[in-house]
Write an enzyme that holds these catalytic residues in place. Structure first.
Site, mmCIF file in Angstrom:
data_model
loop_
_atom_site.group_PDB
_atom_site.id
_atom_site.type_symbol
_atom_site.label_atom_id
_atom_site.label_comp_id
_atom_site.label_asym_id
_atom_site.label_seq_id
_atom_site.Cartn_x
_atom_site.Cartn_y
_atom_site.Cartn_z
ATOM 1 N N ARG A 181 0.846 -1.196 0.000
ATOM 2 C CA ARG A 181 0.000 0.000 0.000
ATOM 3 C C ARG A 181 0.884 1.250 0.000
ATOM 4 N NH1 ARG A 181 -2.362 -3.864 3.235
ATOM 5 N NH2 ARG A 181 -4.494 -4.452 2.624
ATOM 6 N N LYS B 131 -3.928 -1.629 7.803
ATOM 7 C CA LYS B 131 -5.347 -1.942 7.977
ATOM 8 C C LYS B 131 -5.606 -2.942 9.098
ATOM 9 C CE LYS B 131 -7.572 -0.893 3.596
ATOM 10 N NZ LYS B 131 -8.508 -1.398 2.570
ATOM 11 N N HIS C 187 -1.458 3.325 -5.656
ATOM 12 C CA HIS C 187 -2.169 2.129 -5.206
ATOM 13 C C HIS C 187 -2.364 1.135 -6.348
ATOM 14 C CE1 HIS C 187 -5.193 -0.313 -3.127
ATOM 15 N NE2 HIS C 187 -4.828 0.297 -2.025
ATOM 16 N N ARG D 11 -0.630 -2.462 -6.955
ATOM 17 C CA ARG D 11 -1.144 -3.689 -6.345
ATOM 18 C C ARG D 11 -2.050 -4.437 -7.319
ATOM 19 N NH1 ARG D 11 -0.720 -4.269 -1.036
ATOM 20 N NH2 ARG D 11 -2.861 -4.944 -0.574
ATOM 21 N N HIS E 178 -3.703 -9.561 2.289
ATOM 22 C CA HIS E 178 -5.156 -9.622 2.403
ATOM 23 C C HIS E 178 -5.534 -10.767 3.332
ATOM 24 C CE1 HIS E 178 -5.857 -7.522 -1.735
ATOM 25 N NE2 HIS E 178 -5.572 -6.680 -0.764
ATOM 26 N N TYR F 220 -4.836 -14.590 8.686
ATOM 27 C CA TYR F 220 -3.622 -14.186 7.994
ATOM 28 C C TYR F 220 -2.420 -14.722 8.749
ATOM 29 C CZ TYR F 220 0.292 -11.503 6.303
ATOM 30 O OH TYR F 220 1.522 -11.152 5.798
#
Length: 404
Positions: free
Chosen positions: A242, A267, A330, A333, A357, A367
């Site tokens: 990001r 995030k 961005h 990505r 993600h 994750y």
């Protein structure tokens, strides 16, 4: 003898306080300073008491008589009007302390250690502009779904539909916080789903074909800006993190000997591992003598702060790219995700893990920073080599990844 408006108006201060009596226990107390205070005398449970009704001229004679009569009705029903007044004042104070604005600010403060300061600042700014002026002063328990809908529609009607949806989510979270702290019974936002039309999805502009990617990479090589910005431009497609994570990269998280970069995902607040290709390591080694003694890999004009969040997009525009329709910081990505899957035939789950993600597995883990690490190391090197060939203008025919 009943008072008259004229007698009240012309009453003069004396050396001592004195009373001017009206009917049914009402009197005007005139102080030496000239103040005129309405009072009513009454007995409750055998005790003599006095109830303050306000001051003249704010409270007229007619107003005072009305308040006296209300107090007499309470007495007739066995209620102490003085105690009722104190209870009402306490309730009003409590309601003010539990207003939406007070609880919203408390909620924002409670998240200080888990949310980026910039995000909290933006949320507060939205509340101050679009929410507090309308419902900020209301006790949160008294706010209804129609109250909130009126706020959201006001924002939507000025063309800020995305902001309206974001506000509904944030207002809902304030109510859930109030529920958890015992100051609200329910979240009225739950009944507002669909009340504001959906936002039309507009994907971040990105270059997703090998030919366009090669042309872009050649343009990067010819960029005539600062070494810091150029290195960020060259590194961005190689690591496809990001934009905020790239510009805030710190040397303490980079191990050039192990070819690894570790940082916390903005995030999810989870640690992420980016395997660095030989090309990425070379770029960072070249930059190290310039910025390596500081905290940030890409410092801004103030070395104590990272590069501006607009720097990469500004560089793209200087090279002639349209950041609204072609590519943004961005967009690297999306470029990596598309080409890695369609041209290099990488497994989607490996790509998604490298993108940081959340990809739930059969065990429920959302994750894992080291999952598929061998495949990710190989993928990142294959990706860098592929980009080199695109930049050189070669007709790249990818080999399908071996399975098994």
């Amino acid at each position: 003898m009943a008072l008259s408006d004229a007698k009240v108006r012309t009453a003069k201060a004396g050396q001592k306080p004195y009373k001017l009596s009206d009917e049914r226990w009402l009197f005007l107390l005139v102080s030496p300073s000239g103040g005129k205070l309405w009072r009513v005398s009454y007995r409750f449970e055998g005790k003599q008491k006095t109830l303050a009704l306000g001051s003249y001229p704010e409270i007229t004679l007619a107003d005072a008589r009305h308040r006296r009569d209300e107090a007499r009705k309470m007495l007739a029903n066995g209620i102490d009007p003085g105690a009722a007044k104190k209870a009402q004042k306490a309730a009003k104070t409590e309601r003010a302390a539990n207003s939406f604005e007070v609880i919203c600010r408390e909620w924002l403060e409670s998240r200080r250690d888990t949310v980026e300061p910039a995000q909290s600042k933006k949320t507060l700014a939205r509340m101050e502009k679009d929410v507090f002026p309308w419902i900020g002063g209301k006790p949160i328990a008294d706010i209804t779904a129609p109250d909130i809908l009126a706020v959201l529609r006001r924002t939507d009607e000025r063309g800020a539909r995305y902001t309206a949806h974001r506000m509904r989510s944030e207002i809902s979270r304030v109510f859930r916080y109030a529920e958890s702290t015992g100051r609200a019974d329910r979240d009225p936002c739950l009944s507002l789903k669909g009340a504001i039309p959906s936002v039309r999805t507009e994907h971040m502009p990105a270059i997703t074909t090998p030919k366009e990617a090669g042309e872009m990479l050649r343009a990067f090589d010819g960029f005539r800006g600062t070494m810091i910005v150029k290195t960020a431009l060259l590194l961005a497609p190689l690591v496809f993190v990001r934009p905020g994570e790239l510009r805030q990269a710190e040397w303490s998280g980079i191990d050039l000997d192990r070819a690894e970069w570790r940082y916390h995902v903005s995030k999810t607040k989870t640690e992420h591992l980016v395997p660095l290709s030989r090309q990425a390591v070379a770029l960072l080694r070249e930059l190290y003598p310039l910025t390596g003694t500081g905290r940030y890999v890409f410092p801004g004009r103030d070395p104590q702060k990272p590069m501006s969040d607009a720097a990469v997009n500004a560089a793209l525009r200087r090279m002639g790219f349209d950041t609204k329709t072609e590519i943004t910081g961005h967009g690297f990505r999306a470029m990596a995700r598309t080409i890695l899957h369609e041209e290099l035939h990488q497994k989607p789950e490996v790509i998604e893990h490298q993108l940081a993600h959340k990809v739930p597995d059969v065990l429920g883990a959302a994750y894992n920073r080291t999952k598929f690490i061998k495949e990710r190391v190989a993928m990142m090197q294959a990706w860098a080599d592929y980009l080199d060939k695109l930049k050189a203008g070669a007709d790249v025919i990818p080999l399908r990844q071996a399975t098994g």
